[in-house]
Design a protein around this motif. Structure first.
Motif, PDB file in Angstrom:
ATOM      1  N   LEU A 181       0.824  -1.206   0.000  1.00 38.75           N
ATOM      2  CA  LEU A 181       0.000   0.000   0.000  1.00 38.75           C
ATOM      3  C   LEU A 181       0.860   1.259   0.000  1.00 38.75           C
ATOM      4  O   LEU A 181       0.619   2.209  -0.755  1.00 38.75           O
ATOM      5  CB  LEU A 181      -0.926   0.006   1.218  1.00 38.75           C
ATOM      6  CG  LEU A 181      -2.153  -0.904   1.170  1.00 38.75           C
ATOM      7  CD1 LEU A 181      -2.843  -0.929   2.531  1.00 38.75           C
ATOM      8  CD2 LEU A 181      -3.129  -0.432   0.093  1.00 38.75           C
ATOM      9  N   LEU A 182       1.896   1.281   0.849  1.00 38.08           N
ATOM     10  CA  LEU A 182       2.765   2.457   0.926  1.00 38.08           C
ATOM     11  C   LEU A 182       3.552   2.641  -0.369  1.00 38.08           C
ATOM     12  O   LEU A 182       3.719   3.770  -0.855  1.00 38.08           O
ATOM     13  CB  LEU A 182       3.716   2.336   2.109  1.00 38.08           C
ATOM     14  CG  LEU A 182       3.068   2.338   3.500  1.00 38.08           C
ATOM     15  CD1 LEU A 182       4.140   2.099   4.560  1.00 38.08           C
ATOM     16  CD2 LEU A 182       2.334   3.646   3.780  1.00 38.08           C
TER      17      LEU A 182
ATOM     18  N   ALA B  81      -6.191   0.828   2.655  1.00 35.87           N
ATOM     19  CA  ALA B  81      -5.509   1.993   3.215  1.00 35.87           C
ATOM     20  C   ALA B  81      -4.888   1.627   4.561  1.00 35.87           C
ATOM     21  O   ALA B  81      -5.371   0.723   5.256  1.00 35.87           O
ATOM     22  CB  ALA B  81      -6.477   3.162   3.376  1.00 35.87           C
ATOM     23  N   CYS B  82      -3.839   2.348   4.912  1.00 38.00           N
ATOM     24  CA  CYS B  82      -3.167   2.096   6.183  1.00 38.00           C
ATOM     25  C   CYS B  82      -2.601   3.398   6.726  1.00 38.00           C
ATOM     26  O   CYS B  82      -2.348   4.354   5.988  1.00 38.00           O
ATOM     27  CB  CYS B  82      -2.050   1.062   6.022  1.00 38.00           C
ATOM     28  SG  CYS B  82      -0.706   1.598   4.927  1.00 38.00           S
TER      29      CYS B  82
ATOM     30  N   GLY C 191      -1.129   5.698   3.754  1.00 35.36           N
ATOM     31  CA  GLY C 191      -1.143   5.275   2.364  1.00 35.36           C
ATOM     32  C   GLY C 191      -2.502   4.725   1.961  1.00 35.36           C
ATOM     33  O   GLY C 191      -3.078   3.901   2.677  1.00 35.36           O
ATOM     34  N   VAL C 192      -3.002   5.217   0.841  1.00 31.76           N
ATOM     35  CA  VAL C 192      -4.276   4.745   0.301  1.00 31.76           C
ATOM     36  C   VAL C 192      -4.023   4.220  -1.108  1.00 31.76           C
ATOM     37  O   VAL C 192      -3.331   4.874  -1.905  1.00 31.76           O
ATOM     38  CB  VAL C 192      -5.321   5.877   0.256  1.00 31.76           C
ATOM     39  CG1 VAL C 192      -6.650   5.366  -0.305  1.00 31.76           C
ATOM     40  CG2 VAL C 192      -5.517   6.484   1.645  1.00 31.76           C
ATOM     41  N   ALA C 193      -4.540   3.048  -1.414  1.00 31.37           N
ATOM     42  CA  ALA C 193      -4.387   2.494  -2.764  1.00 31.37           C
ATOM     43  C   ALA C 193      -4.854   3.518  -3.787  1.00 31.37           C
ATOM     44  O   ALA C 193      -5.907   4.140  -3.611  1.00 31.37           O
ATOM     45  CB  ALA C 193      -5.186   1.201  -2.892  1.00 31.37           C
TER      46      ALA C 193
ATOM     47  N   LEU D 263     -11.017   7.510   2.967  1.00 31.77           N
ATOM     48  CA  LEU D 263     -10.387   6.480   3.799  1.00 31.77           C
ATOM     49  C   LEU D 263      -9.266   7.060   4.658  1.00 31.77           C
ATOM     50  O   LEU D 263      -9.120   6.713   5.834  1.00 31.77           O
ATOM     51  CB  LEU D 263      -9.841   5.353   2.917  1.00 31.77           C
ATOM     52  CG  LEU D 263     -10.870   4.611   2.071  1.00 31.77           C
ATOM     53  CD1 LEU D 263     -10.181   3.599   1.167  1.00 31.77           C
ATOM     54  CD2 LEU D 263     -11.898   3.918   2.953  1.00 31.77           C
ATOM     55  N   GLY D 264      -8.453   7.939   4.064  1.00 30.78           N
ATOM     56  CA  GLY D 264      -7.366   8.529   4.829  1.00 30.78           C
ATOM     57  C   GLY D 264      -7.874   9.337   6.006  1.00 30.78           C
ATOM     58  O   GLY D 264      -7.375   9.220   7.129  1.00 30.78           O
TER      59      GLY D 264
END
Length: 215
Positions: free
Chosen positions: A19-20, A69-70, A140-142, A150-151
């Motif tokens: 993802l990142l 996302a993460c 990080g979001v796809a 999402l972020g």
């Protein structure tokens, strides 16, 4: 509709790195660290893996339930206070530790690339140390899911806890566009930019906890 969020574990390492890597391939700061596009495609993931390993060991990574996302967070103690490396022995040893960490990062990621070490040093040097806080290291979001909120949901998930516990939060925005999202979440510009040599700038941002929320 709410966004499902869970804490990542070791089994999520490859997901977080991917993802990142995808989210930051075209980021201005990543482009400065790895200027040649093809070399960045081959090497950038190693830097993201190093960051992921640090936060898995020392902090917290949140991921959305749909794995798109993460967010990577570290709990930072005040300088000289209780907490990791907070032994109260003065600033010199902490500065030496930061320098050693930067060297180790370069050696593990891309030994011949001084910019890996330089970005780590610059970020450590500009980091506020006078108050304990939550540090949003990366989010990080796809690419295919960017713009869906999402972020913001991932960040707010931790900010709600910050408000309950009376903790401030800190981050460095890597683009002027992203500062707008963080401003909506209560962050304010920390009055100086972090200017990379012959490269882009970053925007340090700080958020005081909001008291009196109904949680």
């Amino acid at each position: 509709m709410g966004v499902g969020i869970r804490a990542a574990g070791e089994g999520d390492r490859e997901l977080v790195v991917r993802l990142l890597d995808e989210a930051f391939q075209d980021d201005p700061v990543s482009g400065w660290v790895f200027p040649e596009r093809e070399y960045r495609r081959r090497t950038h993931h190693r830097l993201m893996a190093a960051f992921t390993d640090i936060v898995l060991a020392e902090g917290r990574i949140d991921v959305t339930e749909d794995s798109t996302a993460c967010a990577l967070w570290l709990s930072m103690p005040a300088a000289g206070g209780d907490g990791p490396d907070g032994g109260g022995g003065g600033g010199g040893s902490e500065e030496a530790d930061d320098a050693d960490d930067a060297v180790r990062l370069r050696e593990s990621v891309d030994p011949a690339n001084p910019r890996v070490e330089e970005i780590a040093r610059l970020m450590a040097d500009s980091h506020p140390a006078d108050r304990a806080h939550e540090y949003l290291w990366m989010i990080g979001v796809a690419p295919s899911h960017q713009g869906e909120g999402l972020g913001g949901a991932l960040v707010q998930h931790v900010l709600d806890r910050c408000d309950r516990e009376g903790l401030p939060a800190y981050l460095e925005a890597s683009s002027e566009r992203s500062t707008k999202l963080y401003e909506r979440l209560g962050f304010t510009f920390a009055d100086h930019t972090l200017d990379l040599p012959d490269g882009p700038r970053m925007w340090p941002m700080w958020r005081e906890p909001v008291t009196g929320r109904g949680h």
